[in-house]
Enzyme design. Structure first.
Site, PDB file in Angstrom:
ATOM      1  N   GLU A 178       0.837  -1.205   0.000  1.00 11.99           N
ATOM      2  CA  GLU A 178       0.000   0.000   0.000  1.00 11.99           C
ATOM      3  C   GLU A 178       0.872   1.255   0.000  1.00 11.99           C
ATOM      4  O   GLU A 178       0.752   2.132   0.859  1.00 11.99           O
ATOM      5  CB  GLU A 178      -0.994  -0.019   1.168  1.00 11.99           C
ATOM      6  CG  GLU A 178      -1.939  -1.205   1.048  1.00 11.99           C
ATOM      7  CD  GLU A 178      -3.186  -1.159   1.934  1.00 11.99           C
ATOM      8  OE1 GLU A 178      -3.259  -0.314   2.845  1.00 11.99           O
ATOM      9  OE2 GLU A 178      -4.089  -1.987   1.706  1.00 11.99           O
TER      10      GLU A 178
ATOM     11  N   GLU B  65      -4.605  -8.754  -0.621  1.00 14.55           N
ATOM     12  CA  GLU B  65      -5.479  -8.469   0.529  1.00 14.55           C
ATOM     13  C   GLU B  65      -6.897  -8.379   0.019  1.00 14.55           C
ATOM     14  O   GLU B  65      -7.209  -7.554  -0.842  1.00 14.55           O
ATOM     15  CB  GLU B  65      -5.078  -7.164   1.226  1.00 14.55           C
ATOM     16  CG  GLU B  65      -3.806  -7.299   2.031  1.00 14.55           C
ATOM     17  CD  GLU B  65      -3.481  -6.059   2.865  1.00 14.55           C
ATOM     18  OE1 GLU B  65      -4.416  -5.343   3.298  1.00 14.55           O
ATOM     19  OE2 GLU B  65      -2.282  -5.812   3.064  1.00 14.55           O
TER      20      GLU B  65
END
Ligand code: AHR
Length: 509
Positions: free
Chosen positions: A175, A309
Site C-alpha cells: 500500500e 489483501e
C-alpha cells in the site's frame, strides 16, 4: 424466473487456477501472530516450538499454498534484523498502525519460516520499502536463501539454521499509496524497479517479486506500474518472466458502510446481506478492469495480478481493542468468500495469487481463538476454503448461467447465483452459491463433452444469515452432505437451499 441452468463443457479446459489464489495473510496485528499462531514455548496451549498445534492442524486441512508475512502496513515499519537472534535480546518496537502496542519481536524470521514448514506452505515475505533501505531488503533475501558462507548465510547459521530456506514470493512494499509511504505512483514505480533489482535469486531460489499495487478501482496506479516495464509485448520474450518485478498487487475489502462505520459482522439487515454480496461481486469487475489495463501493456500476460489483501472488514467486536481488527465471521462472510473465489477462478488467466485477510483472529479469519480459554473455532469462511481444495491447480471450466434471478442493488443488478468450475484428470468440481436470503433454487447442471459416472455434493448453510460458530457451538455452520442432487436428462439437477454454498464433485468417464 423458472429454472436456472449452468452449462459446462467438461471437455474444454481453460486456464489453470493457481493454488496460490488460496493464499493467506498473517500480520503482526492484534491477536493474529501472538495468541493466534504463536503462544510461546511456555504456554499451556499445546504448541511446537511456540507455534499452536491446533492452528497448524486446522490449516493443514486447507492445504494453504502460501502465507504472507509480516504485513500489511506493519511490513513497512518492520526491520527484519530486530527479529533474529536470542529472543530475550531482541529489540522492541512500537506497532504504530495496530493498537500502538509494543512489539517484542519474539516472532521473527526463524519463527515464521518454522511456521511455514509446519504448515507445508510457501513463504511470501513482504519487504519494507516505506522505511527500509535497499541494502536491508537485499540482505534479508540473502539471509533467507543463500547457501554458501556469505555474510548473511553465516549470520543465519549463527542463529541456528544451517540450510537456506526457499522463499518463492517477495513483496516490494505494501500500500505504497498509503501506510507504505504515501508515495505517488510515479515515485513508487521507480523504487519498485530499484528494490526488486536487489532481491536476488540465491542458491537456485527463484523469487517472484510482487510490487505494491492499487487499491480498489485505482486503474491509474496499475497503468503507471505497467508502463514501468520494458517492452512486454516482444513476441520472442512471450514466455520469459517480466522484470525487474513479476507481478503487481491489488487490495480490495468488502464492507457495507463507510470506513468510520463499516457495519457489524453479526447484526445486519437483509438489505445489508445483499449489499455485502453485491460489493463482493464487484471484485469480478475490478479484475476485468485492472486486467484490461494490464492486457494493453502486456498482451502475453507475463505480469501476474496478485490480490494479496481481500475479504470483509467489519467494525470490531464490541469490547475489543479497535486497533486489533477482531471480528466475528458468519454465513454471510462465507458467501462473500465463495463469490470472490468464483471471480478468481474466472480470471485465472491473469490472477496468479490472492491472500485473504487474515488467517487467525483478524478481519475475515479462518480461525478464531478465545483469549481466555484458548479454544479454537473454525469459521464459516474456513469451510468454504476447505470445500474448494479441489480447485487448487485444476483447469478452469467456463460456466454459462441462464435464468439467474437478479436483485436491484446499490450500483448493479446482483445475480442471485454465482458459479465456477474446474477439472483435473478424471474429476470436476462445480461451485454454486445461492445468494438469495429467502428462497432456495434448483439449478440444472447441463454437463457436456464428457460422461459423468459419479457425483457427490456438500452444502454449507445455516438457519440464519448471521449464524456463526463459537466455542459453545463450533459447528453451527459446517458442511454436510447434500442429497438434493438428482439425475436430469441434461446432467444433474441440484437444489440449493436459501443462502447456501454448494460444491458438486463429479467423476468423469
Ligand atoms: O489487513 C489489514 C490492513 O489493511 C493491512 O495492514 C493493510 O495493508 C491494509 O490497509
Amino acid at each position: 424466473m423458472d429454472q436456472t441452468t449452468a452449462i459446462i463443457d467438461l471437455d474444454l479446459p481453460g486456464p489453470r487456477i493457481s493454488r496460490h489464489v488460496y493464499g493467506h495473510f498473517a500480520e503482526h496485528l492484534g491477536r493474529c501472530i501472538y495468541g493466534g499462531f504463536f503462544v510461546g514455548e511456555d504456554s499451556d496451549v499445546p504448541n511446537e516450538r511456540g507455534i499452536r498445534t491446533d492452528v497448524v492442524e486446522a490449516l493443514r486441512a486447507l492445504r494453504i499454498p502460501n502465507l504472507r508475512w509480516p504485513g500489511g502496513c506493519f511490513a513497512d515499519d518492520y526491520h527484519w534484523r530486530d527479529g533474529i537472534g536470542p529472543r530475550d535480546q531482541r529489540p522492541r518496537m512500537v506497532n504504530s498502525h495496530w493498537g500502538d502496542v509494543v512489539e517484542d519481536n519474539s516472532f521473527g524470521t526463524h519463527e515464521f519460516m518454522d511456521l511455514c514448514e509446519l504448515l507445508g506452505t510457501d513463504a511470501y515475505i513482504s519487504g519494507n520499502v516505506g522505511s527500509g533501505s535497499v541494502a536491508e531488503m537485499s540482505e534479508w533475501i540473502e539471509y533467507l536463501t543463500r547457501a554458501d558462507d556469505s555474510p548473511m548465510a553465516d549470520l543465519r547459521r549463527r542463529n541456528g539454521r544451517d540450510e537456506p530456506w526457499k522463499v518463492p514470493f517477495f513483496g516490494i512494499g505494501n500500500e505504497a499509496w498509503g501506510c507504505g509511504g504515501n508515495l505517488r505512483v510515479e515515485q513508487f514505480a521507480s523504487l519498485a524497479r530499484q528494490y526488486s533489482t536487489y532481491v536476488r535469486n540465491h542458491a537456485g531460489n527463484e523469487v517472484y517479486r510482487i510490487a505494491a499495487g492499487a487499491s480498489d478501482a485505482d486503474l491509474h496506479w496499475t497503468e503507471v506500474l505497467m508502463q514501468s516495464f520494458d517492452a512486454l509485448d516482444r513476441p520472442e520474450e512471450a514466455d520469459a518472466p517480466a522484470g525487474p518485478f513479476q507481478a503487481v498487487s491489488l487490495h480490495y475489502y468488502t464492507m457495507t458502510g463507510p470506513w468510520a462505520d463499516k457495519g457489524s459482522a453479526t447484526e445486519f439487515s437483509e438489505d445489508e446481506w445483499y449489499l455485502a454480496l453485491e460489493r463482493a461481486r464487484y471484485m469480478d469487475q475490478l479484475l476485468t478492469r485492472h486486467g484490461q489495463v494490464m492486457d494493453h501493456y502486456d498482451p502475453h500476460r507475463r505480469v501476474g495480478l496478485v490480490v494479496d489483501e481481500w475479504g470483509t472488514w467489519w467494525n470490531v467486536e464490541p469490547g475489543t481493542n479497535p486497533g486489533f481488527l477482531y471480528q466475528q465471521n458468519t454465513l454471510r462472510d462465507a458467501l462473500v468468500a465463495s463469490v470472490h473465489l468464483d471471480a478468481f477462478h474466472r480470471h485465472a488467466e491473469r490472477v496468479v495469487m490472492a491472500n485473504i485477510a487474515q488467517t487467525v483472529n483478524v478481519l475475515q479469519a479462518m480461525l478464531l481463538t478465545d483469549p481466555e480459554s484458548g479454544a479454537l473455532v473454525r469459521t464459516p469462511s474456513y469451510h468454504v476454503f476447505e470445500m474448494n481444495t479441489g480447485h487448487h491447480d485444476a483447469d478452469s471450466l467456463e460456466v454459462h448461467l441462464q435464468g439467474v434471478p437478479t436483485r436491484t442493488g446499490e450500483k448493479s443488478e446482483l445475480p442471485l447465483v454465482s458459479a465456477s468450475a474446474s477439472t483435473r484428470g478424471g474429476t470436476a468440481l462445480v461451485s454454486l452459491t445461492n445468494l438469495d436470503a429467502q428462497a432456495g433454487r434448483t439449478v440444472v447442471l447441463d454437463l457436456r463433452g464428457r460422461d459423468v459416472v459419479g457425483h457427490s455434493a456438500r452444502v454449507l448453510s445455516a438457519p440464519g444469515l448471521a449464524t456463526h460458530n463459537t466455542p459453545e457451538a463450533p459447528d453451527a455452520v459446517a458442511p454436510v452432505a447434500l442429497d438434493a442432487v438428482r439425475p436430469h436428462d441434461r446432467g444433474l439437477e441440484v437444489t440449493l437451499p436459501a443462502h447456501s454454498y454448494v460444491t458438486v464433485s463429479l467423476t468423469l468417464a
